[in-house]
Design an enzyme around this catalytic site. Structure first.
Site, PDB file in Angstrom:
ATOM      1  N   CYS A   1     -34.272   3.977  -8.001  1.00  0.00           N
ATOM      2  CA  CYS A   1     -34.663   3.744  -9.389  1.00  0.00           C
ATOM      3  C   CYS A   1     -35.462   4.935  -9.933  1.00  0.00           C
ATOM      4  O   CYS A   1     -34.902   5.990 -10.094  1.00  0.00           O
ATOM      5  CB  CYS A   1     -35.433   2.418  -9.479  1.00  0.00           C
TER       6      CYS A   1
ATOM      7  N   GLU B   1     -34.646  -2.219  -1.211  1.00  0.00           N
ATOM      8  CA  GLU B   1     -35.890  -2.731  -0.593  1.00  0.00           C
ATOM      9  C   GLU B   1     -36.245  -4.126  -1.104  1.00  0.00           C
ATOM     10  O   GLU B   1     -37.104  -4.791  -0.541  1.00  0.00           O
ATOM     11  CB  GLU B   1     -37.037  -1.738  -0.823  1.00  0.00           C
TER      12      GLU B   1
ATOM     13  N   HIS C   1     -32.109  -1.708  -6.094  1.00  0.00           N
ATOM     14  CA  HIS C   1     -33.261  -1.710  -5.186  1.00  0.00           C
ATOM     15  C   HIS C   1     -32.920  -2.343  -3.834  1.00  0.00           C
ATOM     16  O   HIS C   1     -33.083  -3.555  -3.670  1.00  0.00           O
ATOM     17  CB  HIS C   1     -34.404  -2.506  -5.810  1.00  0.00           C
TER      18      HIS C   1
END
Lengths: 84, 228
Positions: free
Chosen positions: B86, B197, B195
């Site tokens: 991002c 994560e 994302h």
């Protein structure tokens, strides 16, 4: 002291969604004559003269930071700053 | 394997990234402040999402001149894995470690939802744990994820297999050629808008992102650990 006015705009080949939204809004307000809207940035720099020409310094700053030349064009004008 | 999560003023996915590595991947990880001048002790570099320097001027444009970025460039040149997610992706673009630039989402809205991705290239050090053309679900959360580059660059990305992730189905931001993530030519720097994560446990709605981090570790072990 010099005042430098920098304009940063999206390149013509790049779609400007912000500008398109504003154009649509203007059309909704019945300003049908508006053909296109492009949104850019305006920066004003106050620059102390040094041994390098101010144009060279500003160009360098534009290329490095102020504009992303992959998507943006820039132009600038230099004028004498009015001292108070 | 030891990871660094680079923290810029305005990073807000740094804790997610740290959690993914420490608690889900179970590898070593440390936060590293943006003015650090040495990353030698880390084997992998993670640039998290957020709004570094408030996204002033352009996303990532100011972070790119942080002191630590010189070290990130060195790490990339040394072949270490560098992942930017991002805002981290935006910083990699601004720094020239990856080609292209980011525009506002075509629909102008900030989008925050899970999206489906296709793993276009599963032969990189970031994607070895995925199947060819595997469909995965990973969330996006961004206002400027509309990837853009010139035609010649796009051609190079295609030819070299540098397009790693594409949006499968709906393209949320209007990015060129449905691009969601690209690597550099050497393949050790990955930038992606979604994302991974935030997709490391079924509790979060998806664990599909974990394989990305597992791929990095496997690649590192294969090239660093000699088994007797």
């Amino acid at each position: 002291m010099m005042k430098v006015k920098v304009h940063v705009t999206l390149r013509e080949s790049v779609l400007d969604p912000q500008g398109t939204a504003v154009k649509n809004s203007l059309h909704a307000m019945n300003y049908q004559e508006v053909q296109d809207v492009r949104i850019g940035k305006y920066l004003e720099l106050l620059i102390e003269l040094s041994d390098r020409p101010v144009e060279d310094v500003v160009k360098e700053m534009c290329e490095k930071l102020l504009a992303n030349t992959v998507i943006e064009n820039y132009e600038f004008e230099v004028e004498e700053a009015v001292t108070q | 394997m030891k990871f660094a999560v680079i923290v810029f003023p305005g990073s807000n996915c740094d804790i997610d990234m740290y959690h993914a590595i420490k608690d889900e991947l179970k590898e070593e990880v440390e936060y590293v402040w943006h003015d650090a001048d040495n990353l030698d002790q880390y084997d992998g570099i993670l640039l998290p999402g957020g709004f570094s320097y408030g996204d002033y001027l352009r996303s990532g444009s100011i972070a790119r001149f942080s002191k630590v970025m010189n070290e990130v460039v060195k790490a990339a040149e040394a072949g270490k894995p560098v992942l930017g997610v991002c805002n981290g992706f935006q910083i990699l673009l601004e720094s020239g470690l990856l080609p292209g630039a980011m525009l506002r989402n075509q629909g102008l809205k900030f989008i925050c939802r899970p999206v489906e991705l296709e793993v276009v290239n599963n032969e990189t050090m970031f994607t070895k744990a995925y199947q060819p053309n595997e469909r995965i679900t990973v969330p996006v959360a961004h206002g400027e994820g509309n990837y853009f580059c010139d035609e010649q660059t796009l051609q190079q990305l295609e030819t070299n297999g540098q397009i790693v992730f594409r949006y499968a189905g709906e393209n949320p931001n209007g990015s060129l050629s449905d691009i969601a993530g690209i690597t550099n030519e050497r393949g050790n720097v990955l930038g992606m808008m979604p994302h991974p994560e935030r997709a490391v446990d079924e509790l979060l709605g998806s664990a599909d992102g974990l394989k990305l981090f597992q791929s990095i570790v496997k690649h590192w072990r294969d090239s660093h650990v000699v088994t007797a």
